[in-house]
Design a protein around this motif. Structure first.
Motif, mmCIF file in Angstrom:
data_model
loop_
_atom_site.group_PDB
_atom_site.id
_atom_site.type_symbol
_atom_site.label_atom_id
_atom_site.label_comp_id
_atom_site.label_asym_id
_atom_site.label_seq_id
_atom_site.Cartn_x
_atom_site.Cartn_y
_atom_site.Cartn_z
ATOM 1 N N GLY A 56 45.955 28.148 26.325
ATOM 2 C CA GLY A 56 47.427 28.562 26.580
ATOM 3 C C GLY A 56 47.659 29.053 28.081
ATOM 4 O O GLY A 56 48.481 28.750 28.580
ATOM 5 N N LYS A 59 46.780 26.434 30.608
ATOM 6 C CA LYS A 59 47.893 25.558 30.720
ATOM 7 C C LYS A 59 49.262 26.170 31.051
ATOM 8 O O LYS A 59 50.220 25.208 31.118
ATOM 9 N N GLU A 61 51.050 28.084 29.422
ATOM 10 C CA GLU A 61 51.977 28.242 28.291
ATOM 11 C C GLU A 61 52.302 29.777 27.721
ATOM 12 O O GLU A 61 52.792 30.019 27.250
ATOM 13 N N ARG A 92 53.377 28.947 21.284
ATOM 14 C CA ARG A 92 53.261 28.604 22.766
ATOM 15 C C ARG A 92 52.650 27.142 23.025
ATOM 16 O O ARG A 92 53.010 26.795 23.747
ATOM 17 N N LEU A 93 51.605 26.912 22.153
ATOM 18 C CA LEU A 93 51.056 25.705 22.464
ATOM 19 C C LEU A 93 51.688 24.430 21.749
ATOM 20 O O LEU A 93 51.473 23.293 22.297
ATOM 21 N N SER A 95 55.129 24.366 22.036
ATOM 22 C CA SER A 95 56.649 24.609 22.126
ATOM 23 C C SER A 95 57.160 23.398 23.222
ATOM 24 O O SER A 95 58.282 22.776 22.941
ATOM 25 N N ARG A 96 56.417 23.032 24.107
ATOM 26 C CA ARG A 96 56.991 22.014 25.215
ATOM 27 C C ARG A 96 56.562 20.518 24.964
ATOM 28 O O ARG A 96 57.221 19.809 24.921
ATOM 29 N N VAL A 100 49.672 19.400 24.302
ATOM 30 C CA VAL A 100 49.090 20.612 24.529
ATOM 31 C C VAL A 100 48.490 21.013 23.318
ATOM 32 O O VAL A 100 47.286 21.323 23.391
#
Length: 978
Positions: A56, A59, A61, A92-93, A95-96, A100
């Motif tokens: 994370g 990346k 994140e 976090r991993l 979320s987007r 990821v």
């Protein structure tokens, strides 16, 4: 009960086939060698989470300070701390982009390899179902079993029914299916609250013996601890006959730790970890002594005649249909005298009907004595293929040596009656004749289940049917990802690219399979295939590899049999629909006659019914609308394209143009125009590409003004400009139609604050009206009004007032004193008077305009809201706040009902109402209204638009009045929400 007694009890349960092994992290650690992946032993929970923190952070994140905090939590080691860390890492991993999270799982868990399979071999030798709390697929690699997760309800249920299960049940998900992975509190709550998952756990605990292996060191491991918590409510009343393997020295300690789970007892396997493997091997049931086999009464090998195996994890998005199908076929006939249970799967060719039938057959293979499929695409084929079942590679009946096909068929039907418990799939009964032959066969079938796949949607009363439609969007994208995994070129964001491609293919199963096979064979990326699809569509549609695709035809040819059976009116309707959008089409369009049609095609609703019967269109169950699949449209268009313009395109263009009638700026016309808008845009686009000028330009213009009224400016502008260009090329710049296009485009430019360009176009349009001698006509009045409002906005009040008074005089002469156009002129003139401080003169004009619109348009029309808003602002300027507030509240209610919630007209009233509340010292009530109004204006017009800047300035005043600090004000003014 002593340890030795418990061991004997466990052995008895294993011998009876009642044991379910649940493998913990210890199994993964032992069989993988617990390697370090990027510095972390990811076979353990803490190692996996540590790897997730690093991933994370790499990346972007997880921030560096948050990563340090999470690492500290892992060192504390308590279950709660690990769960908390897992929740944050998961959020976090995920979320987007799902890529990821997927990439992390593949780069950690996915790197574990099988080093020593001995422990798994010993578990496998126990002979029962294997479940696991781990995310890896080491057990599958060692045993050849397939992976299923708690999310696959039908697959889990089916596996539980098998006496020799062929799957590994992942209670907390598997890394190859990231959406199934239970990691963190939110996902634990999801699986805890899942009704099917709880039912499965209780069913296992009540009917089987659970044996936890490799969990001895992991009672504090979150996966095990959460399983115990999940099971607590469901299993508290279950007798304690489930076992957790541990070392002898740990047994008493575990008895204390497991007080919350009285149904689970620690069972010692020895004094050392090395004792676990021989202990498990000692539990394996002894082989049964050989016996002299009795002569077989049925074939030694179950008769299975299916064209392909299961797709396994590639079969997605059909769980609901499988459950419905099972419900239809749930009552297994007890004898050969009971009528066969029947279900018809119908839908457009390429939807995946045959695949659904095959997957049902494979998933329930254990409940049937025989699985058969015959092609039934014609009456002759049905009879021929039924007879062929008597042959040596099918049922191998004595009658196979007869020369009479009818005898073969009779022998097959007799065999089915004498061997109840069969499943027969009659595939591709796609014509009326084939469907009739199937129905004629039904009374002759007994003792089993019959599945029919067909493009025919209408069957006789009493025959249950299930419609097979497009795949869900998520399942379609996931199929593409899995189908091409390891065989495609990389995309910057593969999940997003797969979603886009799946949508372009309209989630049609055959098109998705064709795309997957094509991508894999040519090693393309999703973006590369999408580029080919958009620019070489005919070639892509025709591509076909039967071995790779498990389908006998390409997308381009799969519907030809249906097309060929259509009567001329239905074929003509389909060929016109091909030029429309794949969006729902209102059935009211069928009521519009097609201009200049050479022949009478009869009742169009009959033609529509015929298309529906062949599943070439889908009719909505609750609304009067229907739709055609975009790929059916694409194939049909390609068939029609040749030299010159398609006759059907011209017919469709005129048809939609004739129906697309109404004032685009008037909300009363929107119920008619909105459902037709996507079709008007589609057919006009095709016509423009083909060089058809009219009514293409008119449709573009009407669409543009409709979108302008809805504040969809970026979509409206290219349509308005294209309409202008077409008419200038077709008629020349001096033509009246060109002036109309100039006027419409100018309105958009004025609204979006491009006032100089707008004024040039307005004056050109006005000159045209004056040159044509239209001194007292409605066209001149409209153009005078438009120019006057622009002059007003640029504060050229004397010229604006003169033009507006001239406009008002023309409208009153043409329409009379009580017309809607007169109300517009009164309102606009009053605005000029207010701006020049003549409130007493302005007010009666506004009240007169309001009275006209209430009478002519109705009390809930947006024109009334406009009048109320303008009058309210005049009243505010003269300190009559009570009446002003009432008017603004009414105007807001009308606009919110008439427009979408983020329309500038709604924002304008919100802004004005907030300003009134601010002026009357109700700042806290003003803030949310001004915030929302500013947000809408910025989104629609841009932050640099004068209206947006005015709203921002007023919002700043409100924040200051609320006592916000400079930092708070800066944060709120810069908020992404605004």
């Amino acid at each position: 009960m002593g340890n030795a007694t418990l061991i004997e009890t466990l052995k008895d349960d294993i011998a009876a086939g009642r044991v379910v092994v649940i493998a913990g992290t210890g199994v993964s650690v032992a069989t993988s060698g617990n390697p370090e992946i990027s510095g972390h032993q990811v076979a353990t929970w803490t190692g996996l989470l540590g790897h997730g923190i690093d991933h994370g952070e790499d990346k972007g994140e997880i921030a560096a300070d948050e990563a340090s905090h999470l690492a500290a939590q892992l060192k504390l080691g308590s279950t709660d701390m690990l769960i908390g860390a897992a929740e944050i890492i998961s959020q976090r991993l995920r979320s987007r982009s799902p890529g990821v999270f997927r990439g992390w799982l593949k780069g950690s868990i996915g790197q574990l390899t099988l080093q020593d399979p001995a422990l798994i071999d010993a578990v496998h030798a126990l002979g029962g179902l294997i479940a696991t709390l781990n995310y890896d697929t080491l057990i599958e690699e060692a045993t050849g079993r397939r992976a299923i997760t708690w999310r696959q309800a039908d697959a889990v249920t089916d596996v539980l029914r098998h006496t020799t299960p062929d799957a590994v049940l992942h209670l907390h998900g598997v890394y190859t299916e990231p959406e199934s992975v239970v990691l963190g509190l939110a996902s634990y709550l999801q699986v805890r609250d899942d009704a099917h998952a709880s039912t499965v756990l209780r069913s296992l605990a009540q009917s089987r013996t659970l044996l936890f292996v490799g969990c001895g060191d992991t009672v504090s491991d979150p996966n095990f601890a959460r399983l115990i918590e999940w099971a607590k409510a469901a299993l508290d009343d279950v007798a304690p006959h489930h076992f957790l393997l541990c070392r002898q020295s740990e047994r008493r300690a575990f008895q204390e730790k497991l007080r919350q789970a009285p149904w689970l007892q620690p069972l010692a396997y020895g004094d050392d970890y090395a004792d676990l493997l021989p202990f498990l091997q000692s539990l394996a049931p002894a082989p049964r002594p050989a016996t002299v086999p009795a002569p077989p009464q049925t074939p030694a090998v179950k008769p299975i005649h299916l064209p392909s195996h299961s797709l396994g994890q590639l079969f997605l998005g059909r769980d609901a249909l499988l459950a419905q199908l099972k419900a239809h076929l749930d009552n297994k006939p007890a004898s050969g005298h009971a009528p066969a249970a029947l279900a018809v799967l119908h839908g457009l060719g390429g939807m995946g009907k045959t695949r659904l039938a095959l997957e049902y057959a494979w998933r329930h293979a254990g409940t049937y004595g025989v699985l058969l499929l015959v092609d039934a695409d014609s009456p002759e084929a049905l009879q021929r293929n039924l007879a062929a079942l008597a042959g040596p590679t099918r049922l191998s009946l004595p009658a196979q040596h007869e020369t009479d096909q009818a005898r073969h068929r009779a022998a097959v039907l007799q065999w089915l009656r004498e061997h109840p418990g069969w499943l027969l799939i009659l595939d591709n009964a796609d014509s009326e004749a084939a469907a009739a032959a199937v129905e004629a066969l039904l009374p002759q079938l007994a003792g089993g289940h019959l599945l029919v796949t067909s493009r025919i949607s209408q069957w006789s009363a009493g025959i249950p049917t299930l419609a097979v439609g497009k795949l869900p969007a998520e399942a379609a994208a996931r199929f593409l990802l899995l189908r091409t995994e390891g065989q495609r070129r990389p995309d910057p964001d593969a999940p997003s690219a797969a979603t886009t491609l799946a949508a372009e293919l309209d989630h049609l199963a055959l098109a998705l399979e064709q795309a997957g096979a094509h991508i894999a064979r040519q090693r393309l990326s999703f973006d590369q295939y999408l580029e080919k699809w958009r620019h070489q569509q005919q070639a892509v549609l025709e591509w076909h590899d039967p071995r790779l695709m498990h389908y006998p035809a390409s997308v381009a040819t799969t519907w030809q049999t249906s097309f060929a059976q259509l009567q001329p009116p239905a074929r003509a309707l389909l060929e016109r629909l091909a030029w429309l959008a794949p969006d729902p089409i209102p059935e009211s369009l069928l009521e519009t006659p097609i201009p200049d049609l050479a022949t009478d095609e009869g009742d169009p609703t009959e033609a529509l019914a015929e298309l529906e019967a062949y599943s070439l269109v889908t009719r909505a169950a609750e609304r009067p609308e229907f739709s055609a699949h975009r790929l059916v449209q694409a194939v049909t268009r390609h068939e029609l394209q040749g030299d010159g313009v398609s006759e059907r395109l011209v017919e469709a263009l005129g048809w939609v143009a004739k129906a697309f009638v109404g004032d685009s700026a008037d909300v009363r016309s929107w119920p008619v125009l909105d459902p037709l808008a996507p079709h008007a845009r589609a057919v006009a686009g095709f016509a423009d590409e083909a060089g058809v000028a009219e009514p293409t330009a008119s449709l573009f213009s009407q669409l543009g003004t409709l979108l302008l009224s809805k504040a969809t400016y970026t979509e409206a502008e290219p349509l308005l400009r294209r309409a202008q260009t077409i008419d200038e090329m077709n008629f020349g710049q001096g033509h009246p139609m060109v002036a109309i296009r100039l006027n419409n485009l100018a309105q958009l430019l004025k609204t979006t604050n491009r006032l100089e360009e707008a004024e040039v176009l307005m004056r050109r349009a006005l000159v045209h009206a004056e040159v044509k001698g239209d001194e007292k006509g409605p066209t001149l009045a409209v153009r005078l009004n438009n120019l006057a409002t622009l002059l007003f906005e640029t504060k050229r009040f004397p010229e604006a007032e003169a033009l507006m008074r001239r406009t008002l005089a023309i409208d009153e002469t043409i329409h009379g004193p009580d017309h809607e156009r007169v109300a517009v002129g009164l309102n606009n003139l009053a605005q000029i008077l207010v701006a020049t401080s003549r409130l007493l003169e302005a007010e009666p004009l506004m009240r007169r305009a309001l009275a006209i619109d209430e009478q002519r348009c109705g009390l809930t029309h947006p024109n009334v809201a406009r009048d109320m808003n303008n009058l309210a602002m005049l009243l505010v300027n003269s300190n009559r706040f009570t009446e002003a507030e009432q008017l603004l509240q009414q105007a807001l209610k009308i606009n919110e009902q008439s427009y979408k919630a983020n329309h500038p007209h709604v924002a304008n009233v919100l802004h004005n109402l907030a300003a009134l509340l601010y002026q009357t010292n109700r700042v806290e009530k003003a803030e949310p209204l001004m915030r929302q109004g500013r947000k809408i204006i910025v989104q629609c017009l841009g932050a640099e638009h004068p209206t947006a800047q005015r709203a921002s300035a007023n919002y700043l005043l409100i924040l200051q009045a609320l006592g916000k600090s400079p930092a708070e004000i800066q944060a709120l003014m810069a908020s992404q929400d605004l």
